[in-house]
Design an enzyme around this catalytic site. Structure first.
Site, PDB file in Angstrom:
ATOM      1  N   GLU A 261       0.816  -1.210   0.000  1.00 50.31           N
ATOM      2  CA  GLU A 261       0.000   0.000   0.000  1.00 50.31           C
ATOM      3  C   GLU A 261       0.858   1.273   0.000  1.00 50.31           C
ATOM      4  O   GLU A 261       1.754   1.439   0.820  1.00 50.31           O
ATOM      5  CB  GLU A 261      -0.917   0.004   1.228  1.00 50.31           C
ATOM      6  CG  GLU A 261      -1.739   1.262   1.403  1.00 50.31           C
ATOM      7  CD  GLU A 261      -2.690   1.514   0.246  1.00 50.31           C
ATOM      8  OE1 GLU A 261      -2.786   2.682  -0.168  1.00 50.31           O
ATOM      9  OE2 GLU A 261      -3.317   0.551  -0.240  1.00 50.31           O
ATOM     10  N   THR A 305      -6.076   3.011  -5.389  1.00 44.16           N
ATOM     11  CA  THR A 305      -5.904   1.574  -5.149  1.00 44.16           C
ATOM     12  C   THR A 305      -6.797   0.743  -6.063  1.00 44.16           C
ATOM     13  O   THR A 305      -6.369  -0.289  -6.591  1.00 44.16           O
ATOM     14  CB  THR A 305      -6.208   1.231  -3.679  1.00 44.16           C
ATOM     15  OG1 THR A 305      -5.226   1.856  -2.845  1.00 44.16           O
ATOM     16  CG2 THR A 305      -6.182  -0.267  -3.444  1.00 44.16           C
ATOM     17  N   HIS A 421      -0.769   3.477   4.751  1.00 40.45           N
ATOM     18  CA  HIS A 421      -1.786   4.267   4.065  1.00 40.45           C
ATOM     19  C   HIS A 421      -1.896   5.620   4.744  1.00 40.45           C
ATOM     20  O   HIS A 421      -1.756   5.730   5.953  1.00 40.45           O
ATOM     21  CB  HIS A 421      -3.140   3.543   4.117  1.00 40.45           C
ATOM     22  CG  HIS A 421      -4.167   4.098   3.175  1.00 40.45           C
ATOM     23  ND1 HIS A 421      -4.678   5.374   3.293  1.00 40.45           N
ATOM     24  CD2 HIS A 421      -4.793   3.540   2.101  1.00 40.45           C
ATOM     25  CE1 HIS A 421      -5.579   5.571   2.330  1.00 40.45           C
ATOM     26  NE2 HIS A 421      -5.646   4.490   1.596  1.00 40.45           N
TER      27      HIS A 421
END
Length: 685
Positions: A261, A305, A421
Site C-alpha cells: 500500500e 488503489t 496508508h
C-alpha cells in the site's frame, strides 16, 4: 439596453448592488483558492487571464438564477447559492490536498463505497484556514442582518434577469473559445482535470463531469458487439510476443500477490539517520531469483488503489474520472486474472483486513471470479488491531495464515496491506524507527509505516518457509500508487536531496516497486519501462497460460519486442527517450526540458497518439461493457451468481474443499496446522 446598465450601476441597496457584491466576493475568493490551494500551472498571458476571469461567467449564470425572484427570496437564494458554492470549493480543497485532483461526479457517486474510515483522514487533511471560504457568506449575512445593506423589495423585470442569463452564457462561450484556441481539444482529448479547471473553472468542471457521467450511462446502453472491432485491431497490432526464455517456467506454482500500500520505489535501499527503511524488501529486491523492475510506474487516476487492482488483474486502465470498480465492478463483464486462473485449475482468494464494501470489492471480486474473499468479518477484531483504513499488517498477516494453509493448491492469493496508508499513523509501541526531517507532518511518518510494512512482510515470508508454502510459489510484489502526493514538493525535494523539484522529477517520483520472485527464477534488475497495466500478461506468460486472445492493454514486461511506453491516466507519458508532462517534454535520461526539433515533434506526437488511443479504447471497453459481447477461445464468462463471500459460506466452502481437493498445505499435513506464525506485534503478546 441603456436602462439595463443603469440598473447595474444602481445604488448599493438595489438588488443589482447586492448581486454584484456577491459576484465580486465569489470571484476574489475563488481566485485566491486557485493560487494558494491548487497547482494548476498556468503559463503565458492567455492561461493567466483565463484563470483570473473564469469564476465570473459561471458565477453570473448561477447567481443570476436568484434574479428571477423578488424581495427577500432573491437575497436569500443568492446566499444559499453562495453557501453551496463555498462548500463545493471547500470539498475540492480538501480532496485536492491529498489526491492532486478534483472531485468528479464519478467519485461522488462512489463515495459510499470508499468513505469507510475516512473521518480519520479528513481530520488530518482539513486545515482551519480552509473554512475561510465561507467568510463572504458570513459577511453578506451580517450586512443584511445589521441592515448595512437593505433588501430591495421592488420587483425586477424578467427581461433584465434573462439578459443577465444571456450575457453569462455568451461569456462562457467566449471563455471556451479562448481556452480551446490555446488548448485544442480541451474537452475531447485531455485526460487531466487540472486543465479544465485552469481554463474554464470549478463550476464548468462540475458540469463537464456530470455530462461525462451521463454520457457513460448512455454509452453502455448504446454499445454493440461491433464496437469491439477497433479494440481487437489495436491489441492485435500492439501485442508483444512472450519471451521464450521465461515462458512457462513457473507453471503450476502458487502465486502470492503482495499489495504494498502507497509504497514508492525510492524507499528501496533508502535510509533515515543511517537506518535502512526496508531491509526485508531490499533483500528480496536484490535476490538472484527476483526479477526487479526499476522503471516501473503506477498509472492510477482518481480510483487510486482500485485503479491499481483494475490494471493488475484485468490489464484495463482505470477511468479518467471516478473508480471503475465502484461504478462498473458490479455490472460489467471482465476477463480477470482470478477467472482465467480458476479455469486453469487454480483456487483464487483475496485477503483484505477491512470491510468488504470498500471500493465495492465484495461485488467486483464476484465479477472477477474470486473463489474466496477474506475480509474483516473473517478476522478477530479489536480496537487496538486497527489503524487508519483497517487492520495492522502484522496482525492481518498473522490471522491470514490459517486461511492460506487451507487453500487447495495451486492457488492465487492476493494480500492487501493497509498500514502504510495515509495519514501514516503508527503508535510508539509499533515502531522505534525514526521519522524523516522534512518538516512536513504528513511526509515525516511515511518512512515509519513503510518500515512497519517491511517488518510485516519479513514475518510473512518466515512463516511461509516454515509452512511449506514458499518453495513452490511465485511471489509478486507491487506498490499500488504514490504515498506522497505532488502537493508536498518541498518535502519531496528534501527526501530526494534536491534543491528544487521539477515536473520531470514528479513524473519519475511515480515509480513503484515491482518484483517477481521464485526459486530457480533467473532474476536481476530489469530496466525496461512499464507499469501496472503490464502485470497480468507478464504473470500469465510466466505461468505458461496462453493469453493471446483475451483483451489486455498491457504487454509482457519480459518480452524482447515490447513497446516501452508508460501511459499515465491524465494523458502524460514516459518512454526511455521522452517524458511528457502537460505540454512540456523532457529528456528521460537527463531530465532536461527539450526544445523539440521537427523529428522529435513527430516522434512525440506518435507516442501521444498511441497513449490517447489506448486510454480511449480501454475506456470504451469499460463504459460500454464491451466484454459482454466477446468471449475468446479458451475462456468462459464468469458466473457471478456462484460466489458468496459471507463468513459462514466462506468457511463452509473452505471446509468442503479440504475433502474434495486435499491439496492444501494443511491437508497434506494430515489436517494439522503446518507452522506457528511468529510476530512481534505488541497487540498479540
Amino acid at each position: 439596453m441603456s436602462n439595463f446598465f443603469k440598473k447595474v450601476l444602481g445604488k448599493r441597496n438595489s438588488i443589482w448592488g447586492f448581486f454584484f457584491l456577491t459576484i465580486v466576493l465569489f470571484w476574489i475568493k475563488t481566485y485566491i483558492v486557485y493560487q494558494t490551494e491548487f497547482t494548476l500551472g498556468a503559463k503565458g498571458s492567455v492561461q493567466e487571464f483565463l484563470l483570473l476571469i473564469n469564476p465570473i461567467p459561471a458565477g453570473l449564470l448561477i447567481f443570476g438564477i436568484a434574479l428571477y425572484f423578488r424581495g427577500r427570496l432573491a437575497y436569500w437564494l443568492m446566499m444559499i447559492i453562495s453557501f453551496l458554492e463555498s462548500t463545493w470549493i471547500f470539498a475540492n480543497i480538501v480532496y485536492y490536498r491529498e489526491f492532486s485532483d478534483f472531485l468528479s461526479v464519478g467519485i461522488i457517486k462512489g463515495s459510499g463505497d470508499v468513505s469507510n474510515n475516512l473521518s480519520k483522514s479528513l481530520s488530518e487533511i482539513i486545515h482551519p484556514s480552509d473554512f475561510a471560504v465561507y467568510l463572504d457568506v458570513i459577511l453578506l449575512i451580517l450586512l443584511l442582518v445589521f441592515k448595512v445593506i437593505k433588501i430591495d423589495k421592488r420587483p425586477l423585470k424578467r427581461r433584465y434577469a434573462f439578459t443577465m442569463t444571456v450575457v453569462s452564457l455568451g461569456l462562457i462561450g467566449a471563455e471556451f473559445g479562448m481556452a480551446n484556441a490555446d488548448r485544442s481539444g480541451l474537452l475531447t482529448r485531455t485526460f487531466d482535470n487540472n486543465y479544465i479547471v485552469k481554463y474554464l473553472g470549478l463550476n464548468e468542471f462540475a458540469a463537464f463531469s456530470a455530462y461525462q457521467s451521463q454520457k457513460e450511462s448512455s454509452t453502455r446502453a448504446n454499445a454493440s458487439s461491433s464496437d469491439m472491432r477497433s479494440v481487437l485491431k489495436f491489441l492485435k497490432k500492439n501485442r508483444a510476443s512472450a519471451n521464450t526464455e521465461y515462458y512457462g517456467t513457473e507453471k503450476g506454482k502458487n502465486v502470492f500477490v503482495i499489495h504494498l500500500e502507497s509504497f514508492q520505489q525510492f524507499l528501496i535501499d533508502y535510509k533515515v539517520d543511517g537506518k535502512t527503511v526496508t531491509p526485508n524488501l531490499n533483500k528480496f529486491f536484490h535476490n538472484k531469483n527476483t526479477l526487479s523492475f526499476d522503471n516501473f510506474y503506477n498509472q492510477v487516476g482518481q480510483g487510486k488503489t482500485s485503479d491499481a487492482e483494475m490494471m493488475l488483474e484485468n490489464s484495463l486502465f482505470g477511468l479518467s474520472q471516478g473508480s471503475a470498480m465502484t461504478t462498473y465492478g458490479t455490472q460489467n463483464t471482465f476477463q480477470a486474472a482470478p477467472s482465467i486462473l480458476d479455469q486453469h485449475g487454480y483456487t483464487t482468494a483475496a485477503f483484505h483486513g477491512d470491510v468488504p464494501s470498500f471500493w465495492n470489492r465484495d461485488n467486483t471480486y464476484k465479477s472477477w471470479g474470486y473463489d474466496y474473499f477474506f475480509s474483516s468479518s473473517y478476522y478477530k477484531q479489536k480496537a487496538e488491531y486497527n489503524v487508519g483504513y483497517g487492520m495492522k499488517d502484522k496482525i492481518f498477516f498473522d490471522q491470514s495464515a490459517k486461511y492460506l494453509q487451507q487453500l487447495p493448491q495451486p492457488f492465487y492469493a492476493k494480500l492487501i496491506t493497509l498500514t502504510n496508508h495515509y495519514p501514516y499513523e503508527i503508535g510508539k509501541e509499533d515502531t522505534d524507527f525514526p521519522e524523516t526531517k522534512t518538516g512536513d507532518k504528513t511526509v515525516d511518518s511515511y518512512a515509519q509505516t513503510a518500515h512497519y510494512l517491511d517488518q510485516s512482510f519479513g514475518e510473512l515470508i518466515s512463516y511461509l518457509k516454515k509452512a511449506g508454502l514458499y518453495k513452490n510459489s511465485m511471489f509478486v510484489l507491487y506498490g499500488d500508487h504514490y504515498g506522497i502526493s505532488n502537493n508536498h514538493r518541498p518535502a519531496i525535494a528534501k527526501l530526494l536531496g534536491k534543491s528544487k523539484i521539477t515536473s520531470y522529477d514528479l513524473a519519475q517520483f511515480q515509480k513503484v516497486p515491482f518484483m517477481i520472485h521464485a526459486d530457480g527464477l533467473k532474476g536481476g534488475i530489469n530496466h525496461t519501462y512499464g507499469g501496472e497495466i503490464d502485470v497480468l500478461p507478464t504473470l500469465l506468460d510466466l505461468l505458461g497460460i496462453k493469453n493471446t486472445t483475451t483483451v489486455q492493454f498491457g504487454n509482457d514486461l519480459l518480452s524482447k519486442n515490447r513497446k516501452q511506453l508508460v501511459a499515465f491516466r491524465n494523458g502524460n507519458f514516459v518512454s526511455p527517450k521522452y517524458t511528457k508532462v502537460g505540454t512540456t517534454v523532457y529528456d528521460t535520461k537527463t531530465g532536461d526540458e527539450l526544445k523539440l526539433t521537427k523529428q522529435q515533434k513527430t516522434e512525440v506526437s506518435a507516442l501521444q497518439n498511441h497513449v490517447t488511443t489506448e486510454l480511449s479504447l480501454s475506456d470504451r471497453v469499460i463504459y460500454g461493457d464491451l466484454l459482454r459481447f466477446y468471449e475468446p477461445d479458451g475462456f468462459e464468462k464468469t458466473n457471478k451468481k456462484k460466489y458468496n463471500y459471507k463468513l459462514e459460506n466462506g468457511l463452509d466452502q473452505l471446509k468442503k474443499a479440504q475433502k474434495k481437493e486435499p491439496t492444501s498445505a494443511q491437508a497434506k499435513n494430515k489436517e494439522k496446522v503446518t507452522a506457528e506464525y511468529k510476530t512481534d506485534a505488541p497487540e498479540l503478546k
